[in-house]
Scaffold this motif. Structure first.
Motif, short mmCIF file in Angstrom:
data_model
loop_
_atom_site.label_atom_id
_atom_site.label_comp_id
_atom_site.label_asym_id
_atom_site.label_seq_id
_atom_site.Cartn_x
_atom_site.Cartn_y
_atom_site.Cartn_z
N TRP A 127 53.77 44.41 30.48
CA TRP A 127 53.10 43.33 31.21
C TRP A 127 54.11 42.46 31.95
O TRP A 127 53.94 42.15 33.14
CB TRP A 127 52.28 42.48 30.24
CG TRP A 127 51.70 41.25 30.88
CD1 TRP A 127 50.60 41.16 31.65
CD2 TRP A 127 52.24 39.92 30.80
NE1 TRP A 127 50.40 39.87 32.06
CE2 TRP A 127 51.40 39.08 31.55
CE3 TRP A 127 53.35 39.36 30.16
CZ2 TRP A 127 51.63 37.72 31.68
CZ3 TRP A 127 53.58 38.00 30.28
CH2 TRP A 127 52.72 37.19 31.03
N LEU A 128 55.18 42.08 31.27
CA LEU A 128 56.19 41.23 31.91
C LEU A 128 56.89 41.96 33.04
O LEU A 128 57.24 41.35 34.06
CB LEU A 128 57.21 40.75 30.87
CG LEU A 128 58.16 39.65 31.31
CD1 LEU A 128 57.38 38.40 31.71
CD2 LEU A 128 59.16 39.31 30.21
N ALA A 129 57.08 43.28 32.88
CA ALA A 129 57.68 44.07 33.97
C ALA A 129 56.80 44.06 35.21
O ALA A 129 57.29 43.99 36.34
CB ALA A 129 57.93 45.50 33.49
N LEU A 130 55.47 44.11 35.00
CA LEU A 130 54.54 44.03 36.13
C LEU A 130 54.64 42.68 36.83
O LEU A 130 54.66 42.59 38.06
CB LEU A 130 53.10 44.24 35.64
CG LEU A 130 52.60 45.68 35.53
CD1 LEU A 130 51.16 45.68 35.06
CD2 LEU A 130 52.73 46.41 36.85
N ILE A 131 54.72 41.60 36.04
CA ILE A 131 54.84 40.27 36.62
C ILE A 131 56.13 40.15 37.42
O ILE A 131 56.14 39.62 38.54
CB ILE A 131 54.80 39.20 35.50
CG1 ILE A 131 53.48 39.27 34.73
CG2 ILE A 131 54.99 37.81 36.09
CD1 ILE A 131 52.24 39.05 35.57
N ILE A 132 57.22 40.65 36.85
CA ILE A 132 58.51 40.60 37.55
C ILE A 132 58.45 41.44 38.83
O ILE A 132 59.00 41.05 39.88
CB ILE A 132 59.64 41.07 36.63
CG1 ILE A 132 59.83 40.08 35.47
CG2 ILE A 132 60.94 41.24 37.39
CD1 ILE A 132 60.81 40.53 34.42
N LYS A 133 57.75 42.59 38.76
CA LYS A 133 57.61 43.44 39.95
C LYS A 133 56.84 42.72 41.04
O LYS A 133 57.20 42.79 42.22
CB LYS A 133 56.89 44.74 39.56
CG LYS A 133 56.76 45.73 40.71
CD LYS A 133 56.07 47.01 40.25
CE LYS A 133 55.93 47.98 41.42
NZ LYS A 133 55.24 49.23 41.00
N PHE A 134 55.77 42.01 40.66
CA PHE A 134 55.01 41.24 41.65
C PHE A 134 55.89 40.16 42.28
O PHE A 134 55.83 39.92 43.49
CB PHE A 134 53.79 40.59 40.99
CG PHE A 134 52.67 41.56 40.71
CD1 PHE A 134 52.36 42.57 41.60
CD2 PHE A 134 51.93 41.46 39.55
CE1 PHE A 134 51.34 43.47 41.34
CE2 PHE A 134 50.90 42.35 39.28
CZ PHE A 134 50.61 43.36 40.18
N CYS A 135 56.72 39.51 41.46
CA CYS A 135 57.62 38.47 41.98
C CYS A 135 58.63 39.07 42.95
O CYS A 135 58.92 38.48 44.00
CB CYS A 135 58.34 37.77 40.83
SG CYS A 135 57.27 36.80 39.75
N ILE A 136 59.17 40.24 42.61
CA ILE A 136 60.14 40.91 43.50
C ILE A 136 59.47 41.29 44.82
O ILE A 136 60.03 41.08 45.90
CB ILE A 136 60.73 42.14 42.81
CG1 ILE A 136 61.62 41.72 41.63
CG2 ILE A 136 61.54 42.99 43.80
CD1 ILE A 136 62.14 42.87 40.80
N ASN A 137 58.24 41.84 44.73
CA ASN A 137 57.53 42.22 45.95
C ASN A 137 57.25 41.00 46.82
O ASN A 137 57.34 41.05 48.05
CB ASN A 137 56.21 42.91 45.60
CG ASN A 137 56.44 44.29 44.99
OD1 ASN A 137 57.48 44.89 45.17
ND2 ASN A 137 55.45 44.79 44.27
N PHE A 138 56.91 39.87 46.16
CA PHE A 138 56.64 38.64 46.90
C PHE A 138 57.90 38.15 47.61
O PHE A 138 57.87 37.75 48.78
CB PHE A 138 56.11 37.57 45.95
CG PHE A 138 55.93 36.23 46.60
CD1 PHE A 138 54.85 35.99 47.44
CD2 PHE A 138 56.84 35.20 46.37
CE1 PHE A 138 54.69 34.76 48.05
CE2 PHE A 138 56.68 33.97 46.96
CZ PHE A 138 55.61 33.74 47.81
N LEU A 139 59.05 38.18 46.89
CA LEU A 139 60.30 37.73 47.49
C LEU A 139 60.73 38.64 48.64
O LEU A 139 61.20 38.18 49.68
CB LEU A 139 61.40 37.69 46.42
CG LEU A 139 61.27 36.60 45.35
CD1 LEU A 139 62.35 36.77 44.29
CD2 LEU A 139 61.35 35.22 45.98
N GLU A 140 60.54 39.97 48.45
CA GLU A 140 60.90 40.90 49.51
C GLU A 140 60.01 40.73 50.73
O GLU A 140 60.48 40.78 51.87
CB GLU A 140 60.83 42.34 48.99
CG GLU A 140 61.94 42.69 48.03
CD GLU A 140 61.84 44.12 47.53
OE1 GLU A 140 60.76 44.73 47.70
OE2 GLU A 140 62.83 44.63 46.98
#
Length: 286
Positions: A247-260
């Protein structure tokens, strides 16, 4: 010929990210030094004072013998053995303890409070982690994809039933975020309060440090020799770690996608501004 736009952006992006990264780490180091260094100095002074008071009150003790005893206690504690009156406590290397250690090894949490003490154990740990870490990554990816698929199915269902468009996706993502926060970060500290005697803040700290695989090792479940733990406790926590990490990996992935995406948006605006400023020329008056 000119380099592709993506290659040029990546060439300049790495130094900028590296400077930001080092600055962020330096900021963290400065704040932690200001917060933790005074407590470390006080603890060292208190330990030294207790050391000399013990020698002064018990003149029969010799400093070398006392030092050997202290080193023996430290080494025994690292091996999971603690003194309880005239006996010692064992249990860190029973099946449930070994199972939890295996989970912490292949998830790369590595608390550091427990490690193999035999040569055979260290060699096996290397081989076990060598194959276990890729297996763990594959499993976490599959669990994460399953969670994401469930969120997408729920959003699609709401779109069909209530004829919502963007609202359905936003609502489901918000519900998934809140549910994950409850299951993996906000509610587990209550269990740790009951089983470990930790405060809510300590339990929340342990939850995040564990699921993010930082794993300092200052707080580890099931290690208090004065408490009795149920047999299911470490097994349930192991499952919580697996699903919580996904779950936390998904949240971090969403944050990375948002930053990119934000970075791409800024680059696009810069290019448009540059094109506009170079192509626009004021009309000459007749």
């Amino acid at each position: 010929g000119r380099a592709p736009a993506g290659e040029g952006r990546r060439r300049w992006g790495v130094p900028v990210l590296l400077v930001a990264y080092m600055g962020y780490v330096g900021l963290g180091a400065g704040v932690l030094q200001a917060l933790e260094r005074p407590a470390e100095v006080r603890a060292a002074q208190q330990l030294l004072q207790q050391h000399w008071e013990l020698l002064a009150n018990h003149t029969c003790l010799q400093p070398p013998a006392l030092q050997r005893l202290i080193q023996g206690i430290i080494q025994a504690y690292k091996s999971g053995i603690t003194l309880q009156g005239n006996s010692t406590s064992l249990g860190r290397w029973d099946f449930s303890g070994s199972f939890f250690f295996s989970i912490s090894a292949i998830t790369t949490i590595g608390y550091g409070n427990l490690s193999p003490s035999t040569a055979a154990g260290r060699i096996f740990c290397i081989l076990f982690a060598l194959f276990g870490i890729p297996l763990n990554l594959v499993l976490l990816n599959e669990i994460g994809q399953l969670m994401l698929l469930g969120v997408q199915h729920c959003a699609h269902y709401l779109e069909e039933v209530f004829h919502w468009q963007k609202k359905a996706s936003l609502l489901i993502k918000t519900c998934a975020l809140v549910t994950g926060l409850l299951l993996f970060l906000l509610l587990p500290p209550l269990l740790f309060f009951d089983k470990e005697g930790w405060s809510y803040e300590e339990g929340f700290y342990y939850s995040f440090i564990t699921l993010s695989t930082i794993g300092f090792g200052d707080y580890v479940i099931g290690m208090n020799p004065d408490r009795t733990y149920p047999g299911w406790y470490k097994n349930v926590i192991s499952l919580w770690i697996l699903f919580g990490m996904a779950w936390l990996a998904l949240i971090i992935k969403f944050c990375i996608n948002f930053l990119e995406s934000s970075s791409d948006f800024c680059q696009c605006n810069k290019k448009n501004f540059f094109f506009f400023s170079t192509s626009w020329k004021p009309e000459k008056e007749d």
